[in-house]
Design an enzyme around this catalytic site. Structure first.
Site, PDB file in Angstrom:
ATOM      1  N   ASP A 270       0.962  -0.990   0.122  1.00  0.00           N
ATOM      2  CA  ASP A 270       0.075  -0.540   0.040  1.00  0.00           C
ATOM      3  C   ASP A 270       0.753   1.093   0.050  1.00  0.00           C
ATOM      4  OD1 ASP A 270      -1.206   2.119   0.736  1.00  0.00           O
ATOM      5  OD2 ASP A 270      -2.175   1.457   2.619  1.00  0.00           O
TER       6      ASP A 270
ATOM      7  N   GLN B 261       0.870   6.309   0.782  1.00  0.00           N
ATOM      8  CA  GLN B 261       1.586   7.517   1.387  1.00  0.00           C
ATOM      9  C   GLN B 261       2.952   7.993   1.580  1.00  0.00           C
ATOM     10  OE1 GLN B 261       0.096  10.002   3.661  1.00  0.00           O
ATOM     11  NE2 GLN B 261      -1.445   8.482   4.123  1.00  0.00           N
TER      12      GLN B 261
ATOM     13  N   LYS C 192      -4.257  11.945  -3.018  1.00  0.00           N
ATOM     14  CA  LYS C 192      -2.564  12.280  -2.450  1.00  0.00           C
ATOM     15  C   LYS C 192      -1.671  12.582  -2.969  1.00  0.00           C
ATOM     16  CE  LYS C 192      -4.583   8.677   1.465  1.00  0.00           C
ATOM     17  NZ  LYS C 192      -5.028   9.113   1.623  1.00  0.00           N
TER      18      LYS C 192
ATOM     19  N   CYS D  80      -7.882   6.247  10.842  1.00  0.00           N
ATOM     20  CA  CYS D  80      -8.067   4.763  10.146  1.00  0.00           C
ATOM     21  C   CYS D  80      -7.469   4.152  10.155  1.00  0.00           C
ATOM     22  CB  CYS D  80      -8.350   5.160   8.811  1.00  0.00           C
ATOM     23  SG  CYS D  80      -9.859   6.142   8.383  1.00  0.00           S
TER      24      CYS D  80
END
Lengths: 150, 425
Positions: free
Chosen positions: B219, B222, B245, B383
């Site tokens: 993932d 970020q 993002k 989250c």
């Protein structure tokens, strides 16, 4: 213009630091849990009702200053009131915190709770102020289950 | 030639060496940053891990697409449709280059990271997992990398194993090999933690998993706005991220998958564009990536994301990284000096995020006071409730940085925290 002190009035800060009726009640006749998933506020509310009157009310939990102060002041406001009276206070409180800034409110019914009138200028904080009240409603209905603000 | 193609030629990397990174010049690309958010308070946007702001070129790309090139893709014989298709597929190519993927067809457009993970859970998990199989995640996952696997657990009877983290917010990889049993079918972990900023040793995780023949999903939501990611060097089987993002629009994101992995997966949704032929008896699916792109896609979003990536790649990326590292160091040092502040997540390798709590003040109250000082941060559980449970906090305040943030904005954050103390302490 919304100002910090409109929201965090001295009375609110005082109640958040030294919440009243902050204790567990072993012989409550109903209890309910409130949860605000957005900020993780959690509270358990204990109520004792006899002859249609809230004889005793207390809470425990963790949360932001607004939710803690609101729970603390709510317990003070509804203790000794009939269920109908408590319901009426909730209605007025709810209207005040979800209304428009400057909207009139009934100072007589709300009493000290009027310090929360600044909350309506902070939409993200309305749930913090109303969590305890929704939980009270659930406790009085005997719903017992967890209330969330979502 | 399309207006989009012309615009992209002008900003293509390789046209010349990038100018040294200059934060003030970069800020001029983001009109939103220059505004008074409360009376007398200039916006200080430190909520970039939630979503980044968009440079003007991205907004222009959206406008240009709808103003000059709008048509449906992959089906028109007319000129506009050809242009829209060319721009849409051009964006796919740009993303492939950005990730250093081998082929354009390994790039699937999705709505975002969440949908990408759900797509893999459905397309790979439902196809290949059986009761008793195992998926390994980590303790610092975003809910989007927990819940899809729990849904499969409940549906198929698979089990979820968790790589623990230590009190600095670093994964404890010593135990990973034990978690990789013969029944382990996937390792799915976050590259950079959204709640803590920890940069995970994903190369090592991939090596360990591959040594046992276990594919890996990373993932990267970020990670990609901060560091260059090379999916082939990482040897990731799947790599996912969100466009919004990464300076792009909301509603568009990317699933990278190795071609053989994507080909083995079953489709996610059925409909138009994902088929080769349909009769009432039988449907033949389209090739990858179209097999996973049923219906009219988010064409403008994909194109604008391509534009965001071109804009990003044209910067001096070494300069960007140095700037962001300096910001994070400065913020960490200054926050440590604020009385009562405790930083949550102190990993050696961090990027972009400082999560913290303040003694006697709930994060939500910190957030409101900071907002009135013009400083936008995120407060809550981000989250990632298991992370909050690990550190025994209900929530944290999180300042997260992007390349356009400045040292003076860190000063504004610290000054606003002094105000918080004034009110509550």
């Amino acid at each position: 213009m919304s100002d910090l002190r409109d929201l965090y009035q001295e009375v609110i800060l005082d109640h958040s630091k030294k919440p009243r009726n902050y204790r567990r009640m072993e012989d409550s006749c109903s209890r309910a849990e409130g949860f605000n998933p957005l900020c993780g506020d959690q509270l358990v509310l204990f109520v004792k009702v006899a002859s249609g009157i809230i004889q005793d009310i207390s809470f425990e939990g963790s949360g932001c200053a607004i939710s803690k102060a609101s729970a603390s002041m709510m317990t003070g406001a509804v203790k000794g009131k009939t269920l109908e009276e408590a319901d009426r206070v909730f209605e007025h409180f709810h209207k005040m915190v979800t209304g428009q800034p400057g909207d009139p409110f009934d100072a007589e019914i709300l009493g000290k709770l009027a310090v929360f009138s600044g909350v309506c200028e902070f939409p993200a904080r309305v749930k913090c102020a109303s969590l305890a009240w929704h939980t009270l409603k659930a406790a009085l209905k005997g719903e017992g289950q967890q209330v969330t603000t979502e | 030639m399309s207006t989009l193609a012309k615009a992209s030629a002008a900003t293509a990397p390789g046209a010349g060496p990038a100018a040294p990174f200059d934060v003030e010049r970069v800020r001029r690309d983001f009109p939103i940053l220059d505004q008074e958010i409360h009376h007398g308070k200039h916006l200080v946007y430190l909520d970039n891990a939630a979503t980044s702001q968009k440079p003007q070129v991205v907004m222009d790309a959206l406008g240009r697409y709808y103003g000059a090139d709008n048509a449906n893709v992959h089906r028109g014989v007319h000129r506009l449709s050809e242009r829209a298709t060319e721009a849409y597929e051009g964006a796919r190519r740009r993303i492939r280059q950005f990730l250093n993927a081998g082929e354009d067809r390994e790039i699937v457009f999705v709505r975002g990271t969440t949908e990408a993970i759900n797509l893999v859970a459905h397309g790979w998990g439902r196809r290949f997992f059986k009761a008793g199989d195992r998926v390994v995640v980590s303790e610092m996952e975003h809910h989007s990398n927990i819940v899809p696997w729990q849904m499969l657990r409940d549906e198929l009877g698979i089990e979820l194993a968790v790589i623990p983290m230590d009190d600095e917010g670093q994964l404890e990889l010593e135990g990973l090999e034990e978690l990789l049993t013969a029944r382990t079918k996937l390792v799915s972990v976050v590259h950079v933690s959204n709640a803590l900023g920890t940069v995970n040793p994903v190369e090592r995780i991939v090596q360990l998993a591959h040594a046992r023949g276990v594919p890996v999903l990373l993932d990267g939501a970020q990670a990609v706005p901060h560091i260059g990611v090379d999916v082939r060097a990482l040897d990731a089987d799947f790599y996912v991220f969100s466009g919004h993002k990464l300076f792009g629009p909301t509603g568009i994101g990317v699933l990278y998958g190795k071609a053989e992995r994507l080909e083995a997966m079953q489709p996610y949704q059925g409909g138009g564009d994902m088929i080769r032929s349909v009769t009432f008896e039988k449907t033949t699916y389209n090739v990858i990536p179209y097999k996973f792109e049923a219906g009219t896609p988010h064409i403008s979003g994909a194109i604008a994301l391509g534009e965001a990536i071109e804009w990003f790649r044209a910067l001096d990326l070494a300069g960007v990284e140095a700037h962001e590292r300096a910001l994070l160091e400065l913020a960490t040092r200054k926050l440590r000096e604020v009385p009562g502040v405790r930083i949550i997540g102190t990993a050696r390798e961090k990027l972009g995020v400082v999560s913290f709590v303040m003694e006697g003040v709930h994060p939500h109250d910190i957030g409101t006071v900071l907002d009135l000082e013009g400083v936008a941060i995120r407060t809550g559980h981000h989250c990632a409730q298991p992370v909050m449970q690990h550190f025994k906090v209900p929530a944290t305040a999180r300042a997260s940085f992007a390349l356009y943030n400045t040292a003076s904005e860190i000063d504004a954050l610290v000054a606003a925290l002094a105000k918080v103390r004034e009110v509550f302490c």
